[in-house]
Design a protein around this motif. Sequence first.
Motif, PDB file in Angstrom:
ATOM      1  N   PRO A 135      -7.370 -14.828   4.667  1.00  0.00           N
ATOM      2  CA  PRO A 135      -7.971 -13.523   4.198  1.00  0.00           C
ATOM      3  C   PRO A 135      -8.214 -12.765   5.571  1.00  0.00           C
ATOM      4  N   THR A 136      -8.312 -11.356   5.128  1.00  0.00           N
ATOM      5  CA  THR A 136      -8.733 -10.313   6.465  1.00  0.00           C
ATOM      6  C   THR A 136     -10.177 -10.383   6.662  1.00  0.00           C
ATOM      7  N   PHE A 137     -10.691  -9.469   7.494  1.00  0.00           N
ATOM      8  CA  PHE A 137     -12.226  -9.470   7.461  1.00  0.00           C
ATOM      9  C   PHE A 137     -12.739  -8.296   6.989  1.00  0.00           C
ATOM     10  N   ARG A 138     -12.175  -7.293   6.800  1.00  0.00           N
ATOM     11  CA  ARG A 138     -13.112  -6.070   6.246  1.00  0.00           C
ATOM     12  C   ARG A 138     -12.532  -5.416   5.077  1.00  0.00           C
ATOM     13  N   ASP A 139     -11.343  -6.148   4.383  1.00  0.00           N
ATOM     14  CA  ASP A 139     -11.009  -5.825   3.136  1.00  0.00           C
ATOM     15  C   ASP A 139     -11.967  -6.362   2.185  1.00  0.00           C
ATOM     16  N   ALA A 140     -11.875  -5.910   0.865  1.00  0.00           N
ATOM     17  CA  ALA A 140     -12.909  -6.315  -0.260  1.00  0.00           C
ATOM     18  C   ALA A 140     -12.651  -7.829  -0.253  1.00  0.00           C
ATOM     19  N   GLY A 177     -13.233 -10.023   1.695  1.00  0.00           N
ATOM     20  CA  GLY A 177     -12.587 -10.540   3.180  1.00  0.00           C
ATOM     21  C   GLY A 177     -13.909 -11.123   3.712  1.00  0.00           C
ATOM     22  N   LEU A 178     -13.570 -11.851   4.993  1.00  0.00           N
ATOM     23  CA  LEU A 178     -14.564 -12.950   5.421  1.00  0.00           C
ATOM     24  C   LEU A 178     -15.804 -12.130   5.918  1.00  0.00           C
ATOM     25  N   TRP A 179     -15.923 -10.878   6.306  1.00  0.00           N
ATOM     26  CA  TRP A 179     -17.199 -10.194   6.677  1.00  0.00           C
ATOM     27  C   TRP A 179     -17.925  -9.956   5.167  1.00  0.00           C
ATOM     28  N   ASP A 180     -17.461 -10.027   4.131  1.00  0.00           N
ATOM     29  CA  ASP A 180     -18.008  -9.966   2.995  1.00  0.00           C
ATOM     30  C   ASP A 180     -19.029 -11.239   2.601  1.00  0.00           C
ATOM     31  N   GLN A 181     -18.112 -12.281   3.255  1.00  0.00           N
ATOM     32  CA  GLN A 181     -18.911 -13.679   2.878  1.00  0.00           C
ATOM     33  C   GLN A 181     -19.965 -14.035   3.910  1.00  0.00           C
ATOM     34  N   MET A 182     -19.792 -13.715   5.153  1.00  0.00           N
ATOM     35  CA  MET A 182     -20.698 -13.800   6.289  1.00  0.00           C
ATOM     36  C   MET A 182     -20.977 -12.930   7.122  1.00  0.00           C
ATOM     37  N   ASP A 183     -22.134 -12.920   7.646  1.00  0.00           N
ATOM     38  CA  ASP A 183     -22.298 -12.034   8.766  1.00  0.00           C
ATOM     39  C   ASP A 183     -21.617 -11.918  10.080  1.00  0.00           C
ATOM     40  N   PRO A 184     -20.806 -11.096  10.331  1.00  0.00           N
ATOM     41  CA  PRO A 184     -19.912 -11.109  11.591  1.00  0.00           C
ATOM     42  C   PRO A 184     -20.721 -11.722  12.824  1.00  0.00           C
TER      43      PRO A 184
END
Length: 274
Positions: free
Chosen positions: A36-41, A43-50
């Motif tokens: 998974p990428t970080f900032r795509d819909a 993505g990782l930063w949708d699942q946890m705070d960076p």
Amino acid sequence: MSRWENEIVKAASILSVSTKTVVMSGAGVSAESNIPTFRDAGGLWDQMDPVEAGTADNLFAQLEQNADKLKPILNDLLNAFGKAEPNPGHTALFDLEKMGILKTVITQNIDNLHREAGNTDIIEMHGNMFQMRCLGCGHKAILDRKSYVSDIEEKLKTITKLDFSAIVSLALHCEHCSSIMRPDVVMFGEEVQAMSESFQAAQDSDAMLVLGTSGVVYPAAYLPFEAKKAGAGIIVINPKENPFDKITDVYIPMKTGEALPAIVQEIRNQAGAS
Ligand code: APR
């Protein structure tokens, strides 16, 4: 005939006369390896705070406080890392190295896939998940990705409470001094690796392939500007956005796993035709 045939031909024309192409890659290059990428819909930063998840000391606190939420995310990530293979985009970059065109891959990715695809001159600015660094003597060791992931997955099954001591129990120990080793990755707030080498490679380049990055994290995002100042042709490949549109010579709104093999084929066609 691809919709972006003209852009593919133009990119191939720039690369076919290059001997010092540099890549600046981001998570999008590994998307087609199902990481998974970080900032795509989604993505990782949708699942946890960076900042929470991407900062070393916060991470441990986060793991203790939000283990129920984070454990499935970590398991999914481990699963993705364990199953991932280099995709046609990665292997096309190795082709470009064998053709004497691509010199250095500068990547923000920590997944080891550029190495496994065969490229030999790689700068991992944000480190490598599968390179361990000893906290005692600084010794570094690259692990076999798949066996390391399956080892961690097995150990995680035996852990009921994901607290700091449990995380430490997952750590490997240095073969030289027996101290604990940590994954050699750059967390938020830590200095990126090999910055001067990265800037030098960009300044020495005659073309830059900017692949699968949102271009929002510095200093990596400076590199295309450094290459442009040096007179390099800037080729951006990203299906959704071009963060470097002001300095781009060719923008190809395609997935790297599709565009890069097409560019390599076009270079071969042009060589055959000449
Ligand atoms: N091919 C090419 N590009 C793709 C693909 C694909 N198949 N799929 C997605 N992309 C693009 C997206 O459009 C997006 O622009 O890849 C980019 C991924 O952006 P990010 O998720 O922000 O990843 P990246 O740019 O590598 O992030 C940089 O941020 O959180 C930190 O340390 C982390 O190294 C990471 C840094």
